[in-house]
Scaffold this motif. Sequence first.
Motif, PDB file in Angstrom:
ATOM      1  N   PHE A  25      34.963  42.571  35.136  1.00  0.00           N
ATOM      2  CA  PHE A  25      36.545  42.068  34.961  1.00  0.00           C
ATOM      3  C   PHE A  25      36.201  40.684  35.837  1.00  0.00           C
ATOM      4  N   THR A  26      36.883  39.562  35.277  1.00  0.00           N
ATOM      5  CA  THR A  26      37.105  38.601  36.013  1.00  0.00           C
ATOM      6  C   THR A  26      38.322  37.967  36.112  1.00  0.00           C
ATOM      7  N   GLY A  27      38.830  37.238  36.855  1.00  0.00           N
ATOM      8  CA  GLY A  27      40.089  36.545  37.020  1.00  0.00           C
ATOM      9  C   GLY A  27      40.898  36.822  38.315  1.00  0.00           C
ATOM     10  N   ILE A  28      41.971  36.356  38.647  1.00  0.00           N
ATOM     11  CA  ILE A  28      42.608  36.640  40.085  1.00  0.00           C
ATOM     12  C   ILE A  28      43.046  37.979  39.796  1.00  0.00           C
ATOM     13  N   LYS A  29      42.915  38.533  41.054  1.00  0.00           N
ATOM     14  CA  LYS A  29      43.285  40.074  41.140  1.00  0.00           C
ATOM     15  C   LYS A  29      44.775  40.175  41.359  1.00  0.00           C
ATOM     16  N   LYS A  30      45.609  40.147  40.271  1.00  0.00           N
ATOM     17  CA  LYS A  30      46.991  40.229  40.689  1.00  0.00           C
ATOM     18  C   LYS A  30      47.583  41.230  39.536  1.00  0.00           C
ATOM     19  N   ASN A  31      49.057  41.212  39.289  1.00  0.00           N
ATOM     20  CA  ASN A  31      49.698  41.742  38.226  1.00  0.00           C
ATOM     21  C   ASN A  31      49.321  43.549  38.207  1.00  0.00           C
ATOM     22  N   PHE A  32      48.645  43.905  37.303  1.00  0.00           N
ATOM     23  CA  PHE A  32      48.081  45.515  37.414  1.00  0.00           C
ATOM     24  C   PHE A  32      47.097  45.529  37.949  1.00  0.00           C
ATOM     25  N   VAL A  49      31.813  49.473  37.400  1.00  0.00           N
ATOM     26  CA  VAL A  49      32.905  48.398  37.263  1.00  0.00           C
ATOM     27  C   VAL A  49      32.896  47.657  38.222  1.00  0.00           C
ATOM     28  N   VAL A  50      32.608  46.067  38.172  1.00  0.00           N
ATOM     29  CA  VAL A  50      32.490  44.823  38.915  1.00  0.00           C
ATOM     30  C   VAL A  50      33.916  44.120  38.468  1.00  0.00           C
ATOM     31  N   PHE A  51      34.293  43.764  39.727  1.00  0.00           N
ATOM     32  CA  PHE A  51      35.541  43.082  39.919  1.00  0.00           C
ATOM     33  C   PHE A  51      35.053  41.691  40.529  1.00  0.00           C
ATOM     34  N   LEU A  52      34.884  40.702  39.766  1.00  0.00           N
ATOM     35  CA  LEU A  52      34.459  39.374  40.042  1.00  0.00           C
ATOM     36  C   LEU A  52      35.277  38.440  41.012  1.00  0.00           C
ATOM     37  N   GLU A  58      32.461  26.801  34.782  1.00  0.00           N
ATOM     38  CA  GLU A  58      31.210  26.475  34.663  1.00  0.00           C
ATOM     39  C   GLU A  58      30.221  27.858  34.603  1.00  0.00           C
ATOM     40  N   TYR A  59      30.617  28.903  35.380  1.00  0.00           N
ATOM     41  CA  TYR A  59      30.090  30.134  35.359  1.00  0.00           C
ATOM     42  C   TYR A  59      30.177  31.166  34.266  1.00  0.00           C
ATOM     43  N   MET A  60      31.333  31.031  33.555  1.00  0.00           N
ATOM     44  CA  MET A  60      31.708  31.604  32.593  1.00  0.00           C
ATOM     45  C   MET A  60      30.478  32.249  31.374  1.00  0.00           C
ATOM     46  N   ARG A  61      29.778  31.101  31.131  1.00  0.00           N
ATOM     47  CA  ARG A  61      28.835  31.209  30.120  1.00  0.00           C
ATOM     48  C   ARG A  61      27.737  32.130  30.506  1.00  0.00           C
ATOM     49  N   ASP A  62      27.499  31.950  31.760  1.00  0.00           N
ATOM     50  CA  ASP A  62      26.402  32.925  32.393  1.00  0.00           C
ATOM     51  C   ASP A  62      26.895  34.318  32.331  1.00  0.00           C
ATOM     52  N   ILE A  63      28.164  34.428  32.629  1.00  0.00           N
ATOM     53  CA  ILE A  63      28.743  35.693  32.984  1.00  0.00           C
ATOM     54  C   ILE A  63      28.774  36.655  31.444  1.00  0.00           C
TER      55      ILE A  63
END
Length: 75
Positions: A25-32, A49-52, A58-63
Amino acid sequence: KNHINLLRAFSKIEKNNIKDLHLVFTGIKKNFYHNIFSETKSLNLTSKVVFLGKAEDEYMRDIYKNHLLQSLFHH
C-alpha cells in the motif's frame, strides 16, 4: 478503494504458501488507515503487507514494476 476486501482476498491467496508474495500500500496514512492496519493484524498478514507511506511519482514506476499487488491511498 476497497482495502479491507483486498486484504481478505490476499489472505486467501497467501494461504497457498507462495513465497515472496507481498501486498504493498502506498499513500498518506489517513482516513481508514487504522481499520486497514487492524484488519492486517487480525488476518495475521503483518509480515506480508507493506505500508510504504507517500511515494513520490518518480518512484511509482519501480513500485509497480517490482510488486505484484498495489493499491493507493488517496490524498
